[in-house]
Design a protein around this motif. Structure first.
Motif, PDB file in Angstrom:
ATOM      1  N   LEU A   1     -76.326 -10.674  58.139  1.00  0.00           N
ATOM      2  CA  LEU A   1     -75.873 -11.949  57.590  1.00  0.00           C
ATOM      3  C   LEU A   1     -77.016 -12.694  56.918  1.00  0.00           C
ATOM      4  CD1 LEU A   1     -73.593 -13.223  60.493  1.00  0.00           C
ATOM      5  CD2 LEU A   1     -72.860 -12.535  58.211  1.00  0.00           C
ATOM      6  N   LEU A   2     -78.172 -12.626  57.520  1.00  0.00           N
ATOM      7  CA  LEU A   2     -79.335 -13.337  56.985  1.00  0.00           C
ATOM      8  C   LEU A   2     -79.706 -12.837  55.593  1.00  0.00           C
ATOM      9  CD1 LEU A   2     -81.402 -15.498  58.086  1.00  0.00           C
ATOM     10  CD2 LEU A   2     -82.890 -13.578  58.619  1.00  0.00           C
ATOM     11  N   TYR A   3     -79.575 -11.524  55.378  1.00  0.00           N
ATOM     12  CA  TYR A   3     -80.017 -10.927  54.108  1.00  0.00           C
ATOM     13  C   TYR A   3     -78.872 -10.356  53.275  1.00  0.00           C
ATOM     14  CZ  TYR A   3     -84.880 -11.411  55.454  1.00  0.00           C
ATOM     15  OH  TYR A   3     -86.105 -11.934  55.777  1.00  0.00           O
ATOM     16  N   GLN A   4     -77.619 -10.747  53.594  1.00  0.00           N
ATOM     17  CA  GLN A   4     -76.486 -10.093  52.961  1.00  0.00           C
ATOM     18  C   GLN A   4     -76.421 -10.288  51.454  1.00  0.00           C
ATOM     19  OE1 GLN A   4     -72.579 -11.787  53.864  1.00  0.00           O
ATOM     20  NE2 GLN A   4     -73.563 -13.543  54.807  1.00  0.00           N
ATOM     21  N   HIS A   5     -77.032 -11.330  50.925  1.00  0.00           N
ATOM     22  CA  HIS A   5     -76.975 -11.565  49.481  1.00  0.00           C
ATOM     23  C   HIS A   5     -78.290 -11.217  48.773  1.00  0.00           C
ATOM     24  CE1 HIS A   5     -72.972 -13.297  49.637  1.00  0.00           C
ATOM     25  NE2 HIS A   5     -73.366 -14.016  50.670  1.00  0.00           N
ATOM     26  N   LYS A   6     -79.153 -10.498  49.470  1.00  0.00           N
ATOM     27  CA  LYS A   6     -80.386 -10.006  48.877  1.00  0.00           C
ATOM     28  C   LYS A   6     -80.149  -8.621  48.283  1.00  0.00           C
ATOM     29  CE  LYS A   6     -82.986 -13.508  49.971  1.00  0.00           C
ATOM     30  NZ  LYS A   6     -83.590 -14.389  48.924  1.00  0.00           N
ATOM     31  N   PRO A   7     -81.035  -8.175  47.393  1.00  0.00           N
ATOM     32  CA  PRO A   7     -80.880  -6.815  46.838  1.00  0.00           C
ATOM     33  C   PRO A   7     -80.907  -5.760  47.933  1.00  0.00           C
ATOM     34  CG  PRO A   7     -82.480  -8.093  45.572  1.00  0.00           C
ATOM     35  CD  PRO A   7     -82.157  -8.911  46.788  1.00  0.00           C
ATOM     36  N   GLY A   8     -80.223  -4.638  47.688  1.00  0.00           N
ATOM     37  CA  GLY A   8     -80.108  -3.576  48.680  1.00  0.00           C
ATOM     38  C   GLY A   8     -81.424  -3.122  49.286  1.00  0.00           C
ATOM     39  N   PRO A   9     -82.438  -2.817  48.473  1.00  0.00           N
ATOM     40  CA  PRO A   9     -83.717  -2.371  49.045  1.00  0.00           C
ATOM     41  C   PRO A   9     -84.354  -3.409  49.965  1.00  0.00           C
ATOM     42  CG  PRO A   9     -83.597  -1.795  46.731  1.00  0.00           C
ATOM     43  CD  PRO A   9     -82.417  -2.670  47.009  1.00  0.00           C
ATOM     44  N   GLU A  10     -84.298  -4.704  49.584  1.00  0.00           N
ATOM     45  CA  GLU A  10     -84.876  -5.744  50.440  1.00  0.00           C
ATOM     46  C   GLU A  10     -84.104  -5.864  51.748  1.00  0.00           C
ATOM     47  OE1 GLU A  10     -85.778 -10.570  50.472  1.00  0.00           O
ATOM     48  OE2 GLU A  10     -85.393  -9.542  48.569  1.00  0.00           O
ATOM     49  N   LEU A  11     -82.773  -5.814  51.673  1.00  0.00           N
ATOM     50  CA  LEU A  11     -81.960  -5.888  52.887  1.00  0.00           C
ATOM     51  C   LEU A  11     -82.283  -4.735  53.824  1.00  0.00           C
ATOM     52  CD1 LEU A  11     -78.204  -6.709  53.191  1.00  0.00           C
ATOM     53  CD2 LEU A  11     -79.048  -4.588  54.171  1.00  0.00           C
ATOM     54  N   ARG A  12     -82.254  -3.511  53.298  1.00  0.00           N
ATOM     55  CA  ARG A  12     -82.457  -2.338  54.159  1.00  0.00           C
ATOM     56  C   ARG A  12     -83.846  -2.320  54.771  1.00  0.00           C
ATOM     57  NH1 ARG A  12     -79.343   0.199  49.919  1.00  0.00           N
ATOM     58  NH2 ARG A  12     -81.290   0.629  48.822  1.00  0.00           N
ATOM     59  N   ALA A  13     -84.872  -2.526  53.942  1.00  0.00           N
ATOM     60  CA  ALA A  13     -86.250  -2.394  54.419  1.00  0.00           C
ATOM     61  C   ALA A  13     -86.638  -3.519  55.362  1.00  0.00           C
ATOM     62  CB  ALA A  13     -87.203  -2.349  53.226  1.00  0.00           C
ATOM     63  N   THR A  14     -86.223  -4.755  55.046  1.00  0.00           N
ATOM     64  CA  THR A  14     -86.587  -5.894  55.888  1.00  0.00           C
ATOM     65  C   THR A  14     -85.891  -5.821  57.242  1.00  0.00           C
ATOM     66  OG1 THR A  14     -86.875  -7.262  53.905  1.00  0.00           O
ATOM     67  CG2 THR A  14     -86.690  -8.406  56.020  1.00  0.00           C
ATOM     68  N   ILE A  15     -84.596  -5.508  57.229  1.00  0.00           N
ATOM     69  CA  ILE A  15     -83.869  -5.369  58.491  1.00  0.00           C
ATOM     70  C   ILE A  15     -84.468  -4.237  59.326  1.00  0.00           C
ATOM     71  CG2 ILE A  15     -81.663  -4.632  59.491  1.00  0.00           C
ATOM     72  CD1 ILE A  15     -80.250  -6.256  57.376  1.00  0.00           C
TER      73      ILE A  15
ATOM     74  N   ARG B   1     -90.662   0.245  51.444  1.00  0.00           N
ATOM     75  CA  ARG B   1     -91.599  -0.746  51.971  1.00  0.00           C
ATOM     76  C   ARG B   1     -92.012  -1.793  50.941  1.00  0.00           C
ATOM     77  NH1 ARG B   1     -93.730   4.223  51.634  1.00  0.00           N
ATOM     78  NH2 ARG B   1     -95.519   4.614  50.268  1.00  0.00           N
ATOM     79  N   ASP B   2     -91.948  -1.463  49.663  1.00  0.00           N
ATOM     80  CA  ASP B   2     -92.349  -2.434  48.643  1.00  0.00           C
ATOM     81  C   ASP B   2     -91.400  -3.621  48.566  1.00  0.00           C
ATOM     82  OD1 ASP B   2     -94.481  -0.822  48.002  1.00  0.00           O
ATOM     83  OD2 ASP B   2     -93.471   0.164  46.327  1.00  0.00           O
ATOM     84  N   ALA B   3     -90.197  -3.501  49.111  1.00  0.00           N
ATOM     85  CA  ALA B   3     -89.200  -4.567  49.021  1.00  0.00           C
ATOM     86  C   ALA B   3     -89.149  -5.446  50.273  1.00  0.00           C
ATOM     87  CB  ALA B   3     -87.821  -3.960  48.772  1.00  0.00           C
ATOM     88  N   ILE B   4     -90.004  -5.205  51.267  1.00  0.00           N
ATOM     89  CA  ILE B   4     -89.934  -5.938  52.541  1.00  0.00           C
ATOM     90  C   ILE B   4     -90.274  -7.419  52.352  1.00  0.00           C
ATOM     91  CG2 ILE B   4     -91.024  -6.194  54.803  1.00  0.00           C
ATOM     92  CD1 ILE B   4     -91.401  -3.169  54.841  1.00  0.00           C
ATOM     93  N   ASP B   5     -89.482  -8.284  52.975  1.00  0.00           N
ATOM     94  CA  ASP B   5     -89.767  -9.717  53.047  1.00  0.00           C
ATOM     95  C   ASP B   5     -90.639  -9.951  54.286  1.00  0.00           C
ATOM     96  OD1 ASP B   5     -89.819 -12.484  53.147  1.00  0.00           O
ATOM     97  OD2 ASP B   5     -87.729 -12.677  53.812  1.00  0.00           O
ATOM     98  N   TRP B   6     -91.948  -9.898  54.106  1.00  0.00           N
ATOM     99  CA  TRP B   6     -92.869  -9.954  55.236  1.00  0.00           C
ATOM    100  C   TRP B   6     -92.812 -11.305  55.954  1.00  0.00           C
ATOM    101  CZ3 TRP B   6     -95.046  -5.703  57.089  1.00  0.00           C
ATOM    102  CH2 TRP B   6     -95.144  -4.590  56.229  1.00  0.00           C
ATOM    103  N   ARG B   7     -92.626 -12.372  55.196  1.00  0.00           N
ATOM    104  CA  ARG B   7     -92.537 -13.712  55.806  1.00  0.00           C
ATOM    105  C   ARG B   7     -91.318 -13.788  56.730  1.00  0.00           C
ATOM    106  NH1 ARG B   7     -90.032 -18.322  53.823  1.00  0.00           N
ATOM    107  NH2 ARG B   7     -90.860 -20.316  54.545  1.00  0.00           N
ATOM    108  N   GLY B   8     -90.199 -13.275  56.260  1.00  0.00           N
ATOM    109  CA  GLY B   8     -88.994 -13.274  57.083  1.00  0.00           C
ATOM    110  C   GLY B   8     -89.170 -12.442  58.340  1.00  0.00           C
ATOM    111  N   VAL B   9     -89.817 -11.283  58.216  1.00  0.00           N
ATOM    112  CA  VAL B   9     -90.061 -10.423  59.377  1.00  0.00           C
ATOM    113  C   VAL B   9     -90.884 -11.166  60.425  1.00  0.00           C
ATOM    114  CG1 VAL B   9     -91.247  -8.335  60.177  1.00  0.00           C
ATOM    115  CG2 VAL B   9     -89.885  -8.264  58.084  1.00  0.00           C
ATOM    116  N   GLY B  10     -91.872 -11.921  59.977  1.00  0.00           N
ATOM    117  CA  GLY B  10     -92.721 -12.659  60.904  1.00  0.00           C
ATOM    118  C   GLY B  10     -91.946 -13.694  61.711  1.00  0.00           C
ATOM    119  N   TRP B  11     -91.096 -14.463  61.046  1.00  0.00           N
ATOM    120  CA  TRP B  11     -90.340 -15.496  61.748  1.00  0.00           C
ATOM    121  C   TRP B  11     -89.260 -14.903  62.647  1.00  0.00           C
ATOM    122  CZ3 TRP B  11     -91.887 -20.204  62.542  1.00  0.00           C
ATOM    123  CH2 TRP B  11     -92.810 -20.776  61.657  1.00  0.00           C
ATOM    124  N   VAL B  12     -88.606 -13.846  62.197  1.00  0.00           N
ATOM    125  CA  VAL B  12     -87.620 -13.182  63.047  1.00  0.00           C
ATOM    126  C   VAL B  12     -88.289 -12.645  64.310  1.00  0.00           C
ATOM    127  CG1 VAL B  12     -86.084 -11.179  63.244  1.00  0.00           C
ATOM    128  CG2 VAL B  12     -86.020 -12.591  61.184  1.00  0.00           C
TER     129      VAL B  12
END
Length: 237
Positions: free
Chosen positions: A149-163, A64-75
């Motif tokens: 695709l949106l997060y494919q070039h982000k670090p693994g923890p951010e990709l997994r947690a945000t998706i 959860r510490d790696a979540i992109d909260w702004r991205g989650v909101g817009w998605v």
């Protein structure tokens, strides 16, 4: 096919898919939806969406510490109109048509995963992906590739947690609207509960392995399986 054999195959697919999603960040719906579409299309998309709730809650909380909260909101903002469009598709397609739709959307998702240019997760891209995911996941249960695709070039923890969190919010929206539109059937809940132990087992094992796996090779394997499954679903029956 005998019910017991059908259950064993679906349980195996669920466990493997939960492991892959927990380790890589995508893969659950790409694996389970085509198998379910071949064996028990009447379970889609409700049983698949129910199974994904605890899986994505677990993955999101784990990192959860790696979540992109702004991205989650817009998605999530884009998700609502996409979900309504997905409900419209479900209202007009037959079971065979749904199989064709799942097959086609799976193949398109794989091709997008291979050839699409890099997405930058700005507000417009996030909202657009939310709309696309709302349509495909509500209609077929498959919604991961646009987010990947949106997060494919982000670090693994951010990709997994945000998706995972995007999925969780979207699945709740989809299930609520599916319930309001009368798309729920009791046997779909029973099948989801029966497959839950396999999902839990795969998720727990992924916790032990997600730091050690070659994510690139795993992703290629998932996409290859999804492509073959999608092609099989397109074969007329």
């Amino acid at each position: 096919m005998e019910p017991l054999l059908t259950f064993i195959i679906l349980a195996l697919a669920t466990g493997v898919a939960a492991f892959i999603q927990g380790a890589v960040g995508i893969g659950f719906a790409l694996i389970v939806a085509p198998v379910m579409g071949l064996l028990r299309p009447d379970l889609l998309p409700v049983a698949l969406l129910i199974l994904m709730l605890p899986l994505n809650a677990y993955v999101g909380l784990r990192e959860r510490d790696a979540i992109d909260w702004r991205g989650v909101g817009w998605v999530s903002l884009g998700r609502l109109p996409g979900t309504l469009a997905g409900l419209g598709i479900l209202a007009v397609v037959s079971t065979n048509g749904l199989n064709q739709l799942i097959g086609a959307s799976t193949i398109l998702a794989v091709l997008a995963g291979i050839f699409a240019p890099v997405f930058q997760p700005g507000r417009g891209a996030c909202a657009t992906v939310g709309v696309v995911t709302g349509v495909t996941e509500t209609a077929t249960g498959v919604g991961g590739p646009p987010l990947a695709l949106l997060y494919q070039h982000k670090p693994g923890p951010e990709l997994r947690a945000t998706i995972a969190l995007c999925f969780l919010v979207g699945e709740i929206i989809s299930l609520m609207l599916l319930a309001l539109s009368g798309q729920f059937q009791l046997h779909q809940w029973f099948w989801a509960l029966a497959l839950l132990p396999a999902l839990i087992l795969g998720s727990v094992i992924s916790r032990l392995a997600h730091h050690r796996l070659d994510a690139r090779r795993m992703r290629i394997s998932v996409l290859s399986f999804a492509l073959i499954s999608g092609l099989v679903l397109l074969i007329p029956r």
